[in-house]
Design a protein around this motif. Sequence first.
Motif, PDB file in Angstrom:
ATOM      1  N   ARG A 478      50.478  -1.692 -58.252  1.00 54.76           N
ATOM      2  CA  ARG A 478      49.632  -0.283 -58.115  1.00 54.76           C
ATOM      3  C   ARG A 478      50.157   0.236 -56.555  1.00 54.76           C
ATOM      4  NH1 ARG A 478      46.466  -0.584 -62.182  1.00 54.76           N
ATOM      5  NH2 ARG A 478      45.668   1.279 -61.585  1.00 54.76           N
ATOM      6  N   ASP A 479      50.501   1.255 -56.803  1.00 55.44           N
ATOM      7  CA  ASP A 479      51.075   1.873 -55.560  1.00 55.44           C
ATOM      8  C   ASP A 479      50.197   3.113 -55.065  1.00 55.44           C
ATOM      9  OD1 ASP A 479      53.477   2.633 -53.765  1.00 55.44           O
ATOM     10  OD2 ASP A 479      53.271   4.633 -54.648  1.00 55.44           O
ATOM     11  N   GLU A 480      50.070   3.316 -53.535  1.00 54.09           N
ATOM     12  CA  GLU A 480      49.220   4.222 -53.018  1.00 54.09           C
ATOM     13  C   GLU A 480      49.227   5.616 -53.361  1.00 54.09           C
ATOM     14  OE1 GLU A 480      48.795   3.638 -48.916  1.00 54.09           O
ATOM     15  OE2 GLU A 480      48.179   1.390 -49.048  1.00 54.09           O
ATOM     16  N   LEU A 481      50.505   5.969 -53.691  1.00 52.19           N
ATOM     17  CA  LEU A 481      51.007   7.376 -54.009  1.00 52.19           C
ATOM     18  C   LEU A 481      50.831   7.664 -55.604  1.00 52.19           C
ATOM     19  CD1 LEU A 481      54.175   7.983 -51.548  1.00 52.19           C
ATOM     20  CD2 LEU A 481      51.844   8.764 -51.405  1.00 52.19           C
ATOM     21  N   PHE A 482      51.553   6.751 -56.116  1.00 62.05           N
ATOM     22  CA  PHE A 482      51.704   7.036 -57.711  1.00 62.05           C
ATOM     23  C   PHE A 482      50.851   6.124 -58.526  1.00 62.05           C
ATOM     24  CE2 PHE A 482      55.890   8.081 -55.682  1.00 62.05           C
ATOM     25  CZ  PHE A 482      56.075   9.205 -56.601  1.00 62.05           C
ATOM     26  N   GLY A 483      50.038   5.326 -58.014  1.00 60.55           N
ATOM     27  CA  GLY A 483      49.093   4.684 -59.044  1.00 60.55           C
ATOM     28  C   GLY A 483      49.791   3.558 -59.670  1.00 60.55           C
ATOM     29  N   PRO A 484      49.413   3.253 -60.712  1.00 60.00           N
ATOM     30  CA  PRO A 484      50.224   1.950 -61.442  1.00 60.00           C
ATOM     31  C   PRO A 484      51.844   2.404 -61.649  1.00 60.00           C
ATOM     32  CG  PRO A 484      48.717   3.088 -63.029  1.00 60.00           C
ATOM     33  CD  PRO A 484      48.618   3.683 -61.693  1.00 60.00           C
ATOM     34  N   VAL A 485      52.769   1.312 -61.243  1.00 61.84           N
ATOM     35  CA  VAL A 485      53.982   1.751 -61.464  1.00 61.84           C
ATOM     36  C   VAL A 485      54.698   0.511 -62.204  1.00 61.84           C
ATOM     37  CG1 VAL A 485      56.095   1.677 -60.023  1.00 61.84           C
ATOM     38  CG2 VAL A 485      54.057   3.167 -59.527  1.00 61.84           C
ATOM     39  N   VAL A 486      55.652   0.815 -62.974  1.00 61.45           N
ATOM     40  CA  VAL A 486      56.566  -0.243 -63.586  1.00 61.45           C
ATOM     41  C   VAL A 486      57.870  -0.136 -62.998  1.00 61.45           C
ATOM     42  CG1 VAL A 486      57.197   1.012 -65.646  1.00 61.45           C
ATOM     43  CG2 VAL A 486      57.311  -1.308 -65.654  1.00 61.45           C
TER      44      VAL A 486
END
Length: 568
Positions: A478-486
């Motif tokens: 979970r990224d602060e800029l993009f939210g959930p990321v794969v």
Amino acid sequence: MTESATESATDSAGTRLDPLLRPRAVAVVGSAPGVLRGLAAGGFGGTVLAVNPHAAGEAVHGAACVASPADLPERPDLVVLAVPAASVADAAAACGRRGARAAVVLTSGLSAAQEDALRAACRAWGMVLVGPGSAGVAVPALGLHATVAVRRPAAGDVAVAVRSGGVGGALLGRLARLNIGVASYVATGGATDVRDDLLRRWAADPAVRLGVLDATTPEDLRVLARAAGRGTPVLALAPASAGGGRGPLDGPLGAVRRALFARSGVVVARTLAELVEAAAVLAPGPAPRGRRVAVLAAGAEAGAAAAAACAAAGLAAAPLTAATRRALPPGPVPGAVVAAEPGPAAAVLGRDATVDAVLVVSPAPPPGPAGVPVVAVRPGQVEGVRVTADGVPSYASPARAARALAHAASLHRADEPGTPVEVPPGGPAAARALVGVRPGGARLPRAATLRLLAAYGVVARNAAPGGRGARVRCGTFRDELFGPVVVLAVEGGAVPAAAACPLTGGGAAGLVRAAGLPPVLAGPVAQLARLAADLPEVARLDVDAVVDRAELAIVNARAEVAPVRARG
């Protein structure tokens, strides 16, 4: 329709910024003779007025001057404020009462209280705010040059927004030397909200081919992340952190974020030179349709050096069809061709379906358009980049040319059409039950992580380390800029492939293809992305696997469960 609904529809159509970028009347309030001269010299076809009690009743650089905004003979769409800091908020309010709908504030050095008062005045009167500390706005096609910048840019299809007038002036100068025209130029100063509005407008405006802006603050990056995938490609200047510190785009996490930005249509450049070099490829358009590059060189040594630069930038050697290999002399390495006269050979390469771009290294003049993007390297060239008479970007070194091509190629998405990913019946509920009983911050054992994956349909055989196939790490966080990321990372690979979650099946297939991995991985990647989007409790998930053409084998899997935090 209610007033709020009307405003929403207007904003979505991009017309909220019309008073700023398409004004019919402009008023300059205070002392800004350079702005008045620019409006007169630029040939602005609308009304230009001045407000200055010390020159009331006179003509100032051709503009009729009145003592106060209330005395203006017609309603201004745009006002440019150049008054003392203590008077800015009151001047903005007075202009709002007279009907102004956009304010460019040149004044800098406002205290926090003065800035708050200025923003409150603009909100109260529904005015778009640019500044404080702005260097102005320009729309060359309209003759609008309401800026302190001396240079008047030529009209074109590149939209520019920067905070600093100094950076803006340097950027406009470099674009002009490359014959790149400007659709609009806004020096935003301390404004933040207008940057989001500008990105929305660029995406909706067919006259804008490319957007350019600087991203110098965390809020700038958040604005860029919110603008992800809106259509118009954007070049963002985000300098590396000074003093060796680690910023949001530095280190391994920064590499993932840069990949996420590129997938969403935003190319991140760390220096002004790097940005301008990429603009030389992207501004004429279109971007390369992939990362496969053919090198065309006058000699074997130059061809090998250029091919090495392409590989270092993450580009791939074009395989070349049999017909191309028969027609052209082979080079020293795959994807390279040696030819003394680049023109005819470039035309052959441009017709090759395996070639996405051509890099020419030759003292001879580079060829013109060849069906795919062409960039040149001219030995002995002094400028980092220039544009030839045929419109071909020419670089001082193979490394610069390859970097620019890699930036442009990173915008290509190989996604296939797809639908939302289905998961096994009861899978999400089973997964929530599995993670819901874990305290925040706990790490799931391997067996529990495999059950979590199985709940979302990710089922693979176990594999011992050292198994045959490509070693891959698939993960989510979970990224602060993009939210959930794969994220997909190939062992030994330089650049990760990453996407925001969730993904359609076609999106996952495109991500896997971009990473150069077998299609069998697309299904598991789509399911992982769905899991990350559905379960914010899963803070991180890592799967080490071996993948070949037929199947996926899991070597190890681990998950971390953390409390859900609101995105800032």
